[in-house]
Design a protein around this motif. Structure first.
Motif, PDB file in Angstrom:
ATOM      1  N   TYR A 166       0.820  -1.220   0.000  1.00  0.00           N
ATOM      2  CA  TYR A 166       0.000   0.000   0.000  1.00  0.00           C
ATOM      3  C   TYR A 166       0.854   1.271   0.000  1.00  0.00           C
ATOM      4  O   TYR A 166       0.569   2.221  -0.731  1.00  0.00           O
ATOM      5  N   ALA A 167       1.906   1.289   0.827  1.00  0.00           N
ATOM      6  CA  ALA A 167       2.718   2.510   0.986  1.00  0.00           C
ATOM      7  C   ALA A 167       3.351   2.937  -0.334  1.00  0.00           C
ATOM      8  O   ALA A 167       3.335   4.128  -0.691  1.00  0.00           O
ATOM      9  N   SER A 168       3.896   1.985  -1.086  1.00  0.00           N
ATOM     10  CA  SER A 168       4.519   2.345  -2.364  1.00  0.00           C
ATOM     11  C   SER A 168       3.455   2.637  -3.427  1.00  0.00           C
ATOM     12  O   SER A 168       3.612   3.566  -4.225  1.00  0.00           O
ATOM     13  N   ALA A 169       2.369   1.865  -3.414  1.00  0.00           N
ATOM     14  CA  ALA A 169       1.303   2.071  -4.398  1.00  0.00           C
ATOM     15  C   ALA A 169       0.673   3.451  -4.259  1.00  0.00           C
ATOM     16  O   ALA A 169       0.311   4.092  -5.259  1.00  0.00           O
ATOM     17  N   ARG A 170       0.567   3.920  -3.042  1.00  0.00           N
ATOM     18  CA  ARG A 170      -0.047   5.231  -2.796  1.00  0.00           C
ATOM     19  C   ARG A 170       0.742   6.355  -3.463  1.00  0.00           C
ATOM     20  O   ARG A 170       0.172   7.353  -3.916  1.00  0.00           O
ATOM     21  N   LEU A 171       2.060   6.197  -3.544  1.00  0.00           N
ATOM     22  CA  LEU A 171       2.894   7.221  -4.175  1.00  0.00           C
ATOM     23  C   LEU A 171       2.658   7.305  -5.684  1.00  0.00           C
ATOM     24  O   LEU A 171       2.887   8.338  -6.291  1.00  0.00           O
ATOM     25  N   ILE A 172       2.188   6.203  -6.271  1.00  0.00           N
ATOM     26  CA  ILE A 172       1.967   6.186  -7.725  1.00  0.00           C
ATOM     27  C   ILE A 172       0.865   7.168  -8.117  1.00  0.00           C
ATOM     28  O   ILE A 172       0.988   7.883  -9.106  1.00  0.00           O
ATOM     29  N   TRP A 173      -0.215   7.214  -7.320  1.00  0.00           N
ATOM     30  CA  TRP A 173      -1.303   8.158  -7.654  1.00  0.00           C
ATOM     31  C   TRP A 173      -1.277   9.421  -6.790  1.00  0.00           C
ATOM     32  O   TRP A 173      -1.885  10.421  -7.144  1.00  0.00           O
ATOM     33  N   GLY A 174      -0.522   9.377  -5.673  1.00  0.00           N
ATOM     34  CA  GLY A 174      -0.569  10.489  -4.730  1.00  0.00           C
ATOM     35  C   GLY A 174       0.670  11.348  -4.675  1.00  0.00           C
ATOM     36  O   GLY A 174       0.771  12.247  -3.841  1.00  0.00           O
ATOM     37  N   ALA A 175       1.640  11.084  -5.568  1.00  0.00           N
ATOM     38  CA  ALA A 175       2.879  11.878  -5.566  1.00  0.00           C
ATOM     39  C   ALA A 175       3.247  12.257  -7.001  1.00  0.00           C
ATOM     40  O   ALA A 175       2.631  11.786  -7.961  1.00  0.00           O
ATOM     41  N   LYS A 176       4.256  13.091  -7.129  1.00  0.00           N
ATOM     42  CA  LYS A 176       4.713  13.524  -8.455  1.00  0.00           C
ATOM     43  C   LYS A 176       6.235  13.436  -8.517  1.00  0.00           C
ATOM     44  O   LYS A 176       6.904  13.307  -7.498  1.00  0.00           O
ATOM     45  N   GLY A 177       6.747  13.536  -9.741  1.00  0.00           N
ATOM     46  CA  GLY A 177       8.192  13.644  -9.931  1.00  0.00           C
ATOM     47  C   GLY A 177       8.995  12.492  -9.351  1.00  0.00           C
ATOM     48  O   GLY A 177       8.639  11.328  -9.502  1.00  0.00           O
ATOM     49  N   GLU A 178      10.089  12.849  -8.682  1.00  0.00           N
ATOM     50  CA  GLU A 178      11.013  11.842  -8.158  1.00  0.00           C
ATOM     51  C   GLU A 178      10.355  10.929  -7.129  1.00  0.00           C
ATOM     52  O   GLU A 178      10.645   9.727  -7.079  1.00  0.00           O
ATOM     53  N   GLU A 179       9.476  11.509  -6.305  1.00  0.00           N
ATOM     54  CA  GLU A 179       8.797  10.709  -5.276  1.00  0.00           C
ATOM     55  C   GLU A 179       7.910   9.645  -5.923  1.00  0.00           C
ATOM     56  O   GLU A 179       7.890   8.489  -5.494  1.00  0.00           O
ATOM     57  N   GLN A 180       7.209  10.045  -6.979  1.00  0.00           N
ATOM     58  CA  GLN A 180       6.361   9.093  -7.693  1.00  0.00           C
ATOM     59  C   GLN A 180       7.209   8.001  -8.350  1.00  0.00           C
ATOM     60  O   GLN A 180       6.873   6.818  -8.283  1.00  0.00           O
ATOM     61  N   GLU A 181       8.319   8.405  -8.966  1.00  0.00           N
ATOM     62  CA  GLU A 181       9.194   7.425  -9.634  1.00  0.00           C
ATOM     63  C   GLU A 181       9.771   6.432  -8.625  1.00  0.00           C
ATOM     64  O   GLU A 181       9.873   5.236  -8.911  1.00  0.00           O
ATOM     65  N   ALA A 182      10.144   6.934  -7.456  1.00  0.00           N
ATOM     66  CA  ALA A 182      10.662   6.057  -6.400  1.00  0.00           C
ATOM     67  C   ALA A 182       9.586   5.071  -5.949  1.00  0.00           C
ATOM     68  O   ALA A 182       9.866   3.890  -5.714  1.00  0.00           O
ATOM     69  N   GLY A 183       8.338   5.562  -5.846  1.00  0.00           N
ATOM     70  CA  GLY A 183       7.218   4.702  -5.468  1.00  0.00           C
ATOM     71  C   GLY A 183       6.970   3.613  -6.495  1.00  0.00           C
ATOM     72  O   GLY A 183       6.776   2.445  -6.143  1.00  0.00           O
ATOM     73  N   LYS A 184       7.026   3.993  -7.779  1.00  0.00           N
ATOM     74  CA  LYS A 184       6.832   3.018  -8.861  1.00  0.00           C
ATOM     75  C   LYS A 184       7.907   1.937  -8.818  1.00  0.00           C
ATOM     76  O   LYS A 184       7.613   0.747  -8.922  1.00  0.00           O
ATOM     77  N   LYS A 185       9.145   2.376  -8.649  1.00  0.00           N
ATOM     78  CA  LYS A 185      10.275   1.432  -8.622  1.00  0.00           C
ATOM     79  C   LYS A 185      10.129   0.448  -7.462  1.00  0.00           C
ATOM     80  O   LYS A 185      10.279  -0.761  -7.629  1.00  0.00           O
ATOM     81  N   GLU A 186       9.803   0.983  -6.292  1.00  0.00           N
ATOM     82  CA  GLU A 186       9.651   0.124  -5.118  1.00  0.00           C
ATOM     83  C   GLU A 186       8.456  -0.822  -5.279  1.00  0.00           C
ATOM     84  O   GLU A 186       8.529  -2.008  -4.934  1.00  0.00           O
ATOM     85  N   LYS A 234      -2.466   3.919 -15.089  1.00  0.00           N
ATOM     86  CA  LYS A 234      -2.828   5.202 -15.695  1.00  0.00           C
ATOM     87  C   LYS A 234      -2.072   6.362 -15.049  1.00  0.00           C
ATOM     88  O   LYS A 234      -1.463   7.181 -15.738  1.00  0.00           O
ATOM     89  N   PHE A 235      -2.128   6.429 -13.716  1.00  0.00           N
ATOM     90  CA  PHE A 235      -1.525   7.576 -13.035  1.00  0.00           C
ATOM     91  C   PHE A 235      -0.006   7.465 -12.947  1.00  0.00           C
ATOM     92  O   PHE A 235       0.688   8.470 -12.803  1.00  0.00           O
ATOM     93  N   GLY A 236       0.511   6.246 -13.054  1.00  0.00           N
ATOM     94  CA  GLY A 236       1.964   6.056 -13.025  1.00  0.00           C
ATOM     95  C   GLY A 236       2.575   5.959 -14.409  1.00  0.00           C
ATOM     96  O   GLY A 236       3.797   5.957 -14.552  1.00  0.00           O
ATOM     97  N   ASN A 237       1.707   5.885 -15.435  1.00  0.00           N
ATOM     98  CA  ASN A 237       2.157   5.807 -16.821  1.00  0.00           C
ATOM     99  C   ASN A 237       3.136   4.648 -17.041  1.00  0.00           C
ATOM    100  O   ASN A 237       4.250   4.829 -17.523  1.00  0.00           O
ATOM    101  N   PHE A 238       2.717   3.466 -16.633  1.00  0.00           N
ATOM    102  CA  PHE A 238       3.519   2.263 -16.860  1.00  0.00           C
ATOM    103  C   PHE A 238       2.576   1.065 -16.947  1.00  0.00           C
ATOM    104  O   PHE A 238       1.356   1.232 -16.875  1.00  0.00           O
ATOM    105  N   SER A 239       3.127  -0.130 -17.162  1.00  0.00           N
ATOM    106  CA  SER A 239       2.306  -1.332 -17.306  1.00  0.00           C
ATOM    107  C   SER A 239       2.754  -2.387 -16.301  1.00  0.00           C
ATOM    108  O   SER A 239       3.863  -2.913 -16.410  1.00  0.00           O
ATOM    109  N   ILE A 240       1.883  -2.680 -15.352  1.00  0.00           N
ATOM    110  CA  ILE A 240       2.198  -3.716 -14.362  1.00  0.00           C
ATOM    111  C   ILE A 240       2.272  -5.075 -15.054  1.00  0.00           C
ATOM    112  O   ILE A 240       3.148  -5.886 -14.745  1.00  0.00           O
ATOM    113  N   GLU A 241       1.404  -5.304 -16.028  1.00  0.00           N
ATOM    114  CA  GLU A 241       1.391  -6.599 -16.721  1.00  0.00           C
ATOM    115  C   GLU A 241       2.708  -6.844 -17.458  1.00  0.00           C
ATOM    116  O   GLU A 241       3.214  -7.966 -17.474  1.00  0.00           O
TER     117      GLU A 241
END
Length: 219
Positions: free
Chosen positions: A107-127, A169-176
Motif C-alpha cells: 500500500y505505501a509504495s502504491a499510494r505514491l503512484i497516484w498520490g505523488a509527483k516527480g522523483e517521489e512518484q518514480e521512487a514509489g513506482k520502482k519500489e 494510468k496515473f503512473g504511466n507504466f504497465s504492471i502486466e
C-alpha cells in the motif's frame, strides 16, 4: 440463534475486499454497511475507537478490527468450509509472513503512484514493482500462493488488483509488462465467485482516484 454479521466498509478499500472475500468463501451471510470516511458514522467510531478505520467486522455485537485479523477470525469461527489458512504450523507461519509483507509494503509504495509527483512518484513506482516481483517470485509456478488452494495470501493481495488499472494510468507504466505471472494469477483469482463479487470495477477505481486526491488535498 443465527449469527449476526455486519461489515462496516468502504467500496474501494482493498482491505475491506479481503474481509468480503473471506466471508463469501465461507458462505457467511452478512449485512454490508457502506461508510463515509469523511463523515464517520457513530457505529464506526463506537466499534473501532482506536483507529476509527474500516473495515470493521461485527459478529454478534462484538467488533473485530484489522482486515487480516478478520480473515483469520472468519477462518476460525467458520472452519467447516474452504479453509483459508494451512493446518500445518510452518505453512501457516509462512502464509502469515507473506500477509504481513503485503500489509507493510504494497500500500505505501502504491499510494505514491497516484498520490505523488516527480522523483517521489518514480521512487514509489520502482519500489512497487520490486515488491510485486518479490511476490511473483514467491508465487513461482503455483496456481495460488498456497499451491492448489486459494487462501490467506491470495486474499491479502488480490484486492490491490482492482487498483492496478489506476496505478497504470496515473503512473504511466504497465504492471502486466513487468509482472505477467502475477497478472495471470490475479485473473485466475477473479474467476472465483467470491473474488468477482467482492472486487469493484477497475474503471470505477480510476474515476474515484481524482475524487480521493481532492478529498485529501492532493492536486
Amino acid at each position: 440463534m443465527a449469527d449476526e454479521v455486519i461489515l462496516l466498509d468502504f467500496w474501494p478499500s482493498m482491505f475491506g475486499m479481503r474481509t468480503r472475500i473471506a466471508l463469501e468463501e465461507k458462505n457467511v451471510k452478512f449485512d454490508y454497511r457502506e461508510q463515509d470516511l469523511w463523515n464517520k458514522s457513530p457505529i464506526l467510531l463506537e466499534m473501532n475507537p482506536v483507529h476509527k478505520k474500516i473495515p470493521v467486522l461485527i459478529h454478534n455485537g462484538k467488533p473485530v478490527c484489522e482486515s487480516l485479523i478478520q480473515v483469520e477470525y472468519i477462518d476460525e469461527v467458520w472452519p467447516s468450509k474452504n479453509p483459508l489458512l494451512p493446518s500445518d504450523p510452518y505453512q501457516r507461519a509462512q502464509a502469515k509472513f507473506w500477509g504481513d509483507f503485503i500489509d507493510k509494503k504494497v500500500y505505501a509504495s502504491a499510494r505514491l503512484i497516484w498520490g505523488a509527483k516527480g522523483e517521489e512518484q518514480e521512487a514509489g513506482k520502482k519500489e512497487f514493482i520490486e515488491i510485486l516481483k518479490t511476490l511473483e517470485s514467491e508465487l513461482g509456478d503455483k496456481i495460488y500462493f498456497g499451491g492448489e488452494t486459494f487462501g490467506y495470501v491470495d486474499i491479502a493481495l488480490i484486492g490491490f488488483y482492482s487498483w492496478f488499472e489506476a496505478y497504470d494510468k496515473f503512473g504511466n507504466f504497465s504492471i502486466e509488462a513487468e509482472c505477467p505471472k502475477l497478472i495471470a494469477w490475479a485473473k485466475r483469482c477473479v474467476e472465483r465467485e467470491s473474488v468477482a463479487k467482492s472486487l469493484p470495477d477497475s474503471n470505477k477505481i480510476v474515476e474515484f482516484v481524482p475524487v480521493l486526491k481532492k478529498h485529501i488535498g492532493i492536486e
